[in-house]
Design an enzyme around this catalytic site. Structure first.
Site, short mmCIF file in Angstrom:
data_model
loop_
_atom_site.label_atom_id
_atom_site.label_comp_id
_atom_site.label_asym_id
_atom_site.label_seq_id
_atom_site.Cartn_x
_atom_site.Cartn_y
_atom_site.Cartn_z
CG ASP A 66 -0.31 -0.55 2.47
OD1 ASP A 66 0.92 -0.54 2.55
OD2 ASP A 66 -1.05 -0.97 3.38
CG ASN A 135 -8.97 -1.10 11.73
OD1 ASN A 135 -8.03 -1.78 11.36
ND2 ASN A 135 -9.40 -0.04 11.07
CG HIS A 137 -5.94 -2.09 8.63
ND1 HIS A 137 -5.95 -0.76 8.96
CD2 HIS A 137 -4.64 -2.47 8.81
CE1 HIS A 137 -4.74 -0.37 9.30
NE2 HIS A 137 -3.92 -1.39 9.22
CD GLU A 142 -8.52 1.32 7.54
OE1 GLU A 142 -8.51 0.35 8.32
OE2 GLU A 142 -7.76 2.30 7.67
#
Ligand code: F6R
Length: 258
Positions: A66, A135, A137, A142
């Site tokens: 990313d 979270n 990811h 996400e």
């Protein structure tokens, strides 16, 4: 999914590096590289093996997962600069075979499509190194990301921006990023996810023992045939079947003569 619970952070790096090394020693390989703090020990161990044990990356092509949108490659916090600093510049991986999405591309959507196609053209990623966000990811997929998504533009979650604020002192964490999709990540031959520390324990539990759900994007690895999760004791603390994973790993190590 194979779960390896290590006694220390150092051992996590060694275990993950073992998997990467096994593939790299076989000949030309495509590696997927995560950035962030989780794989730092793995990269340090691979650099050590390069220096002391003749582990060569000359025949490796690498794709990062990313990139922040809006950051030029030269920006200190771009993932291009980070992966160079933390790994690529310390080994003999040819720089023209380090491929990353361009966060400052004029047309980010076109850049995402180009990057996804480049990964497919390379054959496939043989070993994808991953970290996990608090979270759940992976990459910057996400919660609520499609489990079949491809490389695309995403909006970073609030928790991701605050977790990463430490890297942007006095500046703003970008709002957008380019990330390989969950479908792109699933195409890898093998996935090795590294998680460290108590703040990852809930996400690790959801990934390993929860339902496959877009709400915990990392749970997509339950659908992968060769996914290995390497944990320190703190990241493994909430796993219900920890004793089983430890026993299975002990037997596996004995079979492999470790
Ligand atoms: C980074 C990436 C992210 C991180 C995750 C964990 O390329 O893809 O998914 O792996 O945010 O970050 P750390 O390791 O810094 O806790």
């Amino acid at each position: 999914m194979q779960v390896i619970i290590c006694d220390s952070r150092e051992q996590v790096g060694v275990r993950a590096a073992d998997i990467v090394e096994a593939r790299v020693r076989k000949g030309p390989a495509v590696l997927g590289l995560a950035t962030g703090s989780s794989p730092a020990g793995t990269y340090r161990e691979l650099i050590r093996r390069h220096r002391e044990e003749q582990l060569s990356f000359r025949e490796v092509t690498a794709f990062t997962l990313d990139e922040y949108a809006g950051l030029p490659r030269e920006h200190e916090q771009s993932y291009y600069s980070t992966i160079r600093r933390e790994f690529v510049d310390e080994v003999d991986l040819p720089l023209d075979r380090l491929l990353t999405p361009h966060g400052d591309a004029e047309d980010l959507r076109a850049e995402a499509l180009r990057y996804d196609a480049a990964i497919r053209e390379a054959g496939r990623v043989d070993v994808q190194i991953l970290g996990i966000g608090a979270n759940g990811h992976i990459g910057f997929n996400e919660p609520t990301s499609s489990l079949s998504s491809r490389t695309r533009v995403k909006t970073l979650a609030g928790i991701t921006r605050s977790d990463n604020a430490r890297f942007f002192p006095g500046g703003e964490v970008p709002q957008l990023c380019l990330t390989q999709g969950l479908g792109t990540i699933r195409d890898a031959g093998q996935a090795v996810l590294v998680a460290l520390g108590a703040n990852k324990a809930a996400a690790v539990r959801a990934m390993v023992e929860g339902p496959v759900s877009a709400f915990c994007p990392a749970s997509v690895l339950q659908l992968h045939q060769h996914a290995v999760v390497v944990l320190d004791p703190e990241a493994a603390a909430e796993l219900q079947l920890a004793d089983y994973y430890r026993r299975a790993q002990g037997l596996n190590d004995r079979l492999l003569g470790r």
